[in-house]
Design a protein around this motif. Structure first.
Motif, mmCIF file in Angstrom:
data_model
loop_
_atom_site.group_PDB
_atom_site.id
_atom_site.type_symbol
_atom_site.label_atom_id
_atom_site.label_comp_id
_atom_site.label_asym_id
_atom_site.label_seq_id
_atom_site.Cartn_x
_atom_site.Cartn_y
_atom_site.Cartn_z
ATOM 1 N N TYR A 194 0.812 -1.211 0.000
ATOM 2 C CA TYR A 194 0.000 0.000 0.000
ATOM 3 C C TYR A 194 0.850 1.268 0.000
ATOM 4 C CZ TYR A 194 0.928 -1.208 4.872
ATOM 5 O OH TYR A 194 1.540 -1.609 6.030
ATOM 6 N N ALA A 195 2.138 1.136 0.346
ATOM 7 C CA ALA A 195 3.036 2.283 0.397
ATOM 8 C C ALA A 195 4.069 2.269 -0.717
ATOM 9 C CB ALA A 195 3.749 2.331 1.749
ATOM 10 N N ALA A 196 4.414 1.080 -1.198
ATOM 11 C CA ALA A 196 5.418 0.913 -2.254
ATOM 12 C C ALA A 196 4.942 -0.224 -3.148
ATOM 13 C CB ALA A 196 6.789 0.614 -1.663
ATOM 14 N N TYR A 197 4.407 0.128 -4.305
ATOM 15 C CA TYR A 197 3.741 -0.838 -5.174
ATOM 16 C C TYR A 197 4.724 -1.465 -6.153
ATOM 17 C CZ TYR A 197 0.422 -2.553 -8.692
ATOM 18 O OH TYR A 197 -0.279 -3.328 -9.575
ATOM 19 N N ASP A 198 4.659 -2.790 -6.259
ATOM 20 C CA ASP A 198 5.506 -3.544 -7.181
ATOM 21 C C ASP A 198 4.850 -3.528 -8.559
ATOM 22 O OD1 ASP A 198 7.065 -5.304 -8.574
ATOM 23 O OD2 ASP A 198 6.830 -6.986 -7.193
ATOM 24 N N ALA A 199 5.179 -2.517 -9.359
ATOM 25 C CA ALA A 199 4.514 -2.332 -10.650
ATOM 26 C C ALA A 199 4.674 -3.525 -11.590
ATOM 27 C CB ALA A 199 5.013 -1.052 -11.315
ATOM 28 N N PRO A 200 5.852 -4.150 -11.688
ATOM 29 C CA PRO A 200 5.977 -5.277 -12.617
ATOM 30 C C PRO A 200 5.126 -6.491 -12.239
ATOM 31 C CG PRO A 200 8.135 -4.382 -12.081
ATOM 32 C CD PRO A 200 7.163 -3.769 -11.124
ATOM 33 N N HIS A 201 4.922 -6.716 -10.931
ATOM 34 C CA HIS A 201 4.244 -7.941 -10.501
ATOM 35 C C HIS A 201 2.872 -7.711 -9.885
ATOM 36 C CE1 HIS A 201 8.636 -8.934 -10.371
ATOM 37 N NE2 HIS A 201 8.181 -9.919 -11.112
ATOM 38 N N GLY A 202 2.617 -6.513 -9.416
ATOM 39 C CA GLY A 202 1.333 -6.212 -8.822
ATOM 40 C C GLY A 202 1.173 -6.758 -7.418
ATOM 41 N N ASP A 203 0.006 -6.502 -6.853
ATOM 42 C CA ASP A 203 -0.330 -6.974 -5.506
ATOM 43 C C ASP A 203 -1.834 -7.178 -5.466
ATOM 44 O OD1 ASP A 203 0.419 -7.143 -2.434
ATOM 45 O OD2 ASP A 203 -1.377 -5.887 -2.597
ATOM 46 N N VAL A 204 -2.268 -8.341 -5.004
ATOM 47 C CA VAL A 204 -3.689 -8.674 -5.045
ATOM 48 C C VAL A 204 -4.524 -7.657 -4.276
ATOM 49 C CG1 VAL A 204 -5.413 -10.340 -4.240
ATOM 50 C CG2 VAL A 204 -3.408 -11.130 -5.486
ATOM 51 N N GLU A 205 -4.097 -7.291 -3.076
ATOM 52 C CA GLU A 205 -4.909 -6.390 -2.259
ATOM 53 C C GLU A 205 -5.029 -5.015 -2.899
ATOM 54 O OE1 GLU A 205 -4.704 -4.334 2.119
ATOM 55 O OE2 GLU A 205 -4.266 -6.476 1.968
ATOM 56 N N VAL A 206 -3.905 -4.435 -3.309
ATOM 57 C CA VAL A 206 -3.938 -3.103 -3.905
ATOM 58 C C VAL A 206 -4.647 -3.139 -5.260
ATOM 59 C CG1 VAL A 206 -2.540 -1.184 -4.762
ATOM 60 C CG2 VAL A 206 -1.841 -2.401 -2.691
ATOM 61 N N ASP A 207 -4.324 -4.130 -6.076
ATOM 62 C CA ASP A 207 -4.950 -4.219 -7.395
ATOM 63 C C ASP A 207 -6.461 -4.421 -7.291
ATOM 64 O OD1 ASP A 207 -2.496 -3.907 -8.562
ATOM 65 O OD2 ASP A 207 -2.193 -6.031 -8.982
ATOM 66 N N SER A 208 -6.901 -5.212 -6.322
ATOM 67 C CA SER A 208 -8.345 -5.428 -6.178
ATOM 68 C C SER A 208 -9.049 -4.145 -5.755
ATOM 69 C CB SER A 208 -8.625 -6.549 -5.174
ATOM 70 O OG SER A 208 -8.152 -6.218 -3.880
ATOM 71 N N ALA A 209 -8.387 -3.313 -4.940
ATOM 72 C CA ALA A 209 -8.980 -2.032 -4.548
ATOM 73 C C ALA A 209 -9.152 -1.128 -5.765
ATOM 74 C CB ALA A 209 -8.107 -1.347 -3.493
ATOM 75 N N VAL A 210 -8.126 -1.082 -6.615
ATOM 76 C CA VAL A 210 -8.208 -0.273 -7.839
ATOM 77 C C VAL A 210 -9.310 -0.803 -8.749
ATOM 78 C CG1 VAL A 210 -6.975 0.420 -9.930
ATOM 79 C CG2 VAL A 210 -5.795 0.425 -7.725
ATOM 80 N N LEU A 211 -9.394 -2.123 -8.895
ATOM 81 C CA LEU A 211 -10.431 -2.728 -9.730
ATOM 82 C C LEU A 211 -11.827 -2.405 -9.214
ATOM 83 C CD1 LEU A 211 -9.294 -6.341 -10.737
ATOM 84 C CD2 LEU A 211 -10.006 -4.494 -12.250
ATOM 85 N N ARG A 212 -12.030 -2.520 -7.910
ATOM 86 C CA ARG A 212 -13.364 -2.250 -7.357
ATOM 87 C C ARG A 212 -13.805 -0.825 -7.660
ATOM 88 N NH1 ARG A 212 -11.380 -5.432 -3.042
ATOM 89 N NH2 ARG A 212 -10.742 -3.585 -1.855
ATOM 90 N N ARG A 213 -12.867 0.113 -7.533
ATOM 91 C CA ARG A 213 -13.223 1.514 -7.794
ATOM 92 C C ARG A 213 -13.581 1.730 -9.263
ATOM 93 N NH1 ARG A 213 -8.815 2.386 -4.273
ATOM 94 N NH2 ARG A 213 -7.428 3.071 -5.943
ATOM 95 N N LYS A 214 -12.809 1.145 -10.161
ATOM 96 C CA LYS A 214 -13.080 1.333 -11.584
ATOM 97 C C LYS A 214 -14.382 0.658 -12.002
ATOM 98 C CE LYS A 214 -8.474 2.287 -13.351
ATOM 99 N NZ LYS A 214 -7.457 1.993 -14.380
ATOM 100 N N LEU A 215 -14.637 -0.535 -11.487
ATOM 101 C CA LEU A 215 -15.877 -1.227 -11.829
ATOM 102 C C LEU A 215 -17.092 -0.487 -11.282
ATOM 103 C CD1 LEU A 215 -14.762 -4.923 -11.236
ATOM 104 C CD2 LEU A 215 -15.224 -3.828 -13.439
#
Length: 368
Positions: A194-215
């Motif tokens: 949540y503070a330092a995002y691994d752009a090449p590999h992603g993170d399930v928790e952070v990515d799911s938060a972004v997905l929920r907002r966009k959907l």
């Protein structure tokens, strides 16, 4: 829970970097009323004797109570702020998820010997205002703006912000949008995805938060915005999330399936905590503010299960994640000083207070 001369204290915590944290303290008052004797225990783990002694005038708590103010950060939304006083450079303390500024009571007393110490309770917790939970009201950017508003309102001149756990996202938000208002940032076991995002590999928790907002936005957006969102989802967000899910699947497969009932059920998160999780963002840096990042690595054992083999596998898997996240943090904040404290608790400022204080003092002394 207090029952006559007996005390039972239960701590249940669940967060991305410290899942299923369950501890208890069960004690009895001695017949003379002078001692509370008991054991500090973890589910499936060891127990330790812990004795409290009734204070007398010579040993009573003598530290001054902080001055309490409520700072308005948005119309109708006020945050509890504590001012312990002290001389020297100002420092501002931010607590982890579920805690308030008061969690730093003892730690602040040590800091005020060298610095002017403030602390903030984030919105939704303690005595701070609790707006209706939503990803927008509790986004990392919004929480970072809250902290910056407190800094400006109290006219705190370029403090060093020291944050624990989820406060890492607030500090990364400040580094991105308000770097001129701080002299430095100290991440206390707070440099996770949540503070330092691994752009090449992603993170399930952070990515799911972004997905929920966009959907969620997709359903109500105008046609042009819908086209943009669909393109982003198909080209980037969904494939990225699928890759993160597959990596999580591989990690989980390395942990033996525990026997039914071996793991305590997860406690329900408060609405504000869920909103904070929904508001996580992808901070890819670079962070150009001076940074000290302290990681508990390897962590003290998690003791997630009442099963030794499953516990060992879960600890190994989590340590692998922590090692990878430390490297991600070095990439996001390339000039940061990174310190690893072996076998420390997630509350590293409590479990390893003296070492944390030494690192902070050296870091602050290096600032201009």
């Amino acid at each position: 829970m207090i029952n006559g001369r007996s005390l039972r204290l239960i701590i249940d915590m669940n967060s991305s970097e410290w899942p299923q944290y369950h501890r208890s303290y069960v004690a009895e008052m001695t017949s003379d009323g002078k001692h509370l004797r008991g054991k500090w225990s973890s589910v499936g783990g060891p127990s330790y004797p812990l004795v409290f002694e009734r204070a007398v005038p010579g040993s009573a708590w003598a530290h001054p109570a902080p001055e309490v103010r409520f700072i308005e950060v948005q119309p109708g939304i006020k945050l509890e702020t504590l001012d312990w006083g002290g001389k020297g450079r100002p420092v501002l303390l931010l607590s982890g998820l579920g805690n308030t500024a008061h969690v730093f009571y003892h730690f602040a007393q040590q800091l005020r010997l060298h610095y002017h110490v403030y602390a903030v309770t984030r919105r939704g917790f303690g005595r701070s205002s609790a707006p209706a939970p939503s990803a927008e009201s509790y986004s990392a950017q919004r929480l970072g703006m809250d902290v910056d508003t407190v800094i400006r309102s109290l006219r705190i001149m370029r403090p060093v912000v020291i944050g624990h756990s989820i406060a890492g996202e607030e500090m990364s938000a400040i580094a991105r949008w308000h770097p001129e208002d701080v002299a430095g940032l100290v991440y206390l076991d707070a440099g996770y995805a949540y503070a330092a995002y691994d752009a090449p590999h992603g993170d399930v928790e952070v990515d799911s938060a972004v997905l929920r907002r966009k959907l969620s936005e997709l359903a109500l957006a105008d046609p042009e915005r819908q086209k943009q969102l669909v393109e982003e989802l198909l080209k980037s967000d969904l494939p990225h999330f699928e890759g993160a899910l597959k990596r999580l699947q591989d990690d989980l497969s390395a942990v033996p399936t525990a026997a039914p009932g071996a793991a305590a059920p997860l406690p329900a998160l408060p609405a504000a905590a869920e909103a904070v999780a929904d508001g996580e963002q992808q901070f890819i840096g670079p962070i150009r503010v001076p940074v000290l990042a302290i990681f508990a690595s390897p962590h003290a054992p998690l003791h997630m299960y009442a099963d030794e083999k499953a516990n060992a596998a879960a600890d190994a898997q989590f340590e692998s994640y922590t090692r990878a996240q430390i490297e991600t943090f070095r990439h996001v904040a390339p000039s940061a000083k990174v310190v690893e404290i072996p076998h420390a608790d997630h509350y590293v400022f409590l479990s390893n207070e003296s070492q944390v204080l030494q690192e902070i003092e050296a870091f602050v002394a290096s600032l201009h």
